[in-house]
Design an enzyme around this catalytic site. Structure first.
Site, PDB file in Angstrom:
ATOM      1  N   LYS A  65      17.513   1.221 -14.527  1.00 30.98           N
ATOM      2  CA  LYS A  65      17.488   2.762 -14.696  1.00 30.98           C
ATOM      3  C   LYS A  65      17.515   3.591 -13.192  1.00 30.98           C
ATOM      4  O   LYS A  65      17.533   5.311 -13.403  1.00 30.98           O
ATOM      5  CB  LYS A  65      16.298   3.236 -16.067  1.00 30.98           C
ATOM      6  CG  LYS A  65      14.512   2.785 -14.535  1.00 30.98           C
ATOM      7  CD  LYS A  65      13.694   3.171 -13.808  1.00 30.98           C
ATOM      8  CE  LYS A  65      13.093   2.881 -13.214  1.00 30.98           C
ATOM      9  NZ  LYS A  65      12.068   3.629 -11.939  1.00 30.98           N
ATOM     10  N   ALA A  67       0.549  -1.176   0.362  1.00 34.96           N
ATOM     11  CA  ALA A  67       0.235  -0.011  -0.165  1.00 34.96           C
ATOM     12  C   ALA A  67       1.088   0.970   0.037  1.00 34.96           C
ATOM     13  O   ALA A  67       0.470   2.147   0.621  1.00 34.96           O
ATOM     14  CB  ALA A  67      -1.292   0.233   0.967  1.00 34.96           C
ATOM     15  N   GLU A  98      14.898   1.733  -4.947  1.00 39.06           N
ATOM     16  CA  GLU A  98      15.695   0.945  -4.511  1.00 39.06           C
ATOM     17  C   GLU A  98      16.827   0.279  -5.747  1.00 39.06           C
ATOM     18  O   GLU A  98      17.707  -0.257  -5.893  1.00 39.06           O
ATOM     19  CB  GLU A  98      14.528   0.247  -6.400  1.00 39.06           C
ATOM     20  CG  GLU A  98      13.337   0.034  -5.832  1.00 39.06           C
ATOM     21  CD  GLU A  98      13.174  -1.520  -5.279  1.00 39.06           C
ATOM     22  OE1 GLU A  98      14.693  -2.054  -4.883  1.00 39.06           O
ATOM     23  OE2 GLU A  98      11.741  -2.203  -4.328  1.00 39.06           O
TER      24      GLU A  98
END
Length: 339
Positions: free
Chosen positions: A191, A9, A281
């Site tokens: 990326k 969420a 990330e």
């Protein structure tokens, strides 16, 4: 109408729940925090999507059992570092084969596994009808404002990709299909590394020329590795290649760009992560890509420079100097290698 559970969420999981609820599907959004699920049931998720009123039909739960039992389609939107644990929890509760969709962009360090590989290691094949990757240039903050967005649903089975396409597609959220799962996952994950590097150059005040150079040469690195792993070269010219690279390297919404920008301005990695308060990330992916460059014997100088900043305490300006001082090279060699 599909019965769908979205696991995670955060901003992206909530935004996808928003899209699916608007499309008339029976949606349940799973959060590991009960208080967040309760807030979503009051039609807001202020930490991640400030000021957005969520559809009344979008429901949430913190019960994993309820989440799993609800769904015929499972959409995994948790960070890469949580993917194994959440997949294992789901697997323990499954009682029928289902379609799985993952929307996370990363590579696991050490194992060097793509997200689809992590999921298949944790969920037995008997429970997976198929696994589709949904990826592309898509900031959650713009999706919930219903700004035009285009993404790709990738699966070797075209029928499954088209099912996901039909599930998500509407007047502002356009979905293409692709069979190149490796290319889509590698483009989406790597990326973030280049966005960190671009953020650093902006933080150092190196200008637009440097930004263009990092993005262009960064795409060459991504494609070199992806093709060596079996990806189709043309994928990196599409939405999950150059498209995702552009939006992540240039947008105010990009966590990876913001993190790199703070590093370029002299903050330590610990300070950056504390200030961000959300998963970046690209940091874990840089470690994984550094390992993969060696494994596949692929030159990835931008990735190596970023690795030295993140994990070897090399100053950002020194790493930038090393990149500019590399041996001279013919640009066309990279393009020929990809053909």
């Amino acid at each position: 109408m599909e019965k769908i559970t979205v696991y995670g969420a955060g901003s992206w999981g909530t935004a996808l729940g928003y899209v699916l609820a608007q499309n008339g599907h029976d949606i349940l959004l799973w959060s590991h925090r009960a208080e967040q699920a309760e807030e979503i049931n009051r039609h807001s998720n202020e930490r991640y999507l400030k000021g957005i009123k969520l559809p009344e039909s979008l429901k949430a739960t913190s019960s994993m059992e309820e989440a799993v039992r609800h769904a015929d389609v499972h959409v995994l939107a948790v960070p890469t570092k949580a993917m194994r644990d959440v997949s294992a929890e789901i697997a323990a509760l499954l009682d029928k084969p289902s379609l799985f969709v993952h929307v996370s962009k990363g590579i696991e360090p050490d194992s060097q596994k793509r997200v689809s590989e992590l999921i298949r290691e944790e969920i037995p094949e008997k429970w997976i009808k198929d696994l589709v990757v949904l990826s592309g240039p898509s900031h959650a903050e713009e999706v919930v404002l219903e700004h035009p967005t285009t993404v790709t649903a990738a699966c070797e089975n075209t029928h499954s990709a088209e099912r996901v396409q039909d599930m998500f597609m509407n007047h502002y959220f356009r979905v293409y299909t692709n069979t190149d799962v490796i290319g889509v996952e590698i483009g989406g994950a790597l990326k973030n590394i280049i966005a960190l590097a671009v953020g650093i150059t902006d933080g150092l005040g190196l200008g637009d020329n440097a930004k263009a150079a990092i993005m262009t040469r960064g795409l060459a690195e991504i494609a070199r590795l992806g093709v060596k792993m079996g990806a189709t070269p043309l994928t990196f010219s599409g939405l999950t290649g150059v498209g995702d690279l552009i939006v992540t390297c240039t947008s105010q919404h990009s966590r990876n760009w913001r993190a790199g920008n703070m590093l370029g301005k002299g903050k330590s990695l610990e300070e950056v992560l504390a200030e961000m308060g959300m998963v970046v990330e690209g940091i874990r992916t840089t470690k994984a890509a550094h390992q993969m460059a060696k494994r596949y014997e692929v030159p990835m100088p931008i990735t190596e420079a970023l690795y030295s900043v993140l994990f070897e305490n090399v100053p950002t300006d020194e790493a930038a100097g090393h990149l500019m001082g590399r041996m001279k090279k013919n640009e066309m060699e990279d393009l020929i290698d990809l053909l």
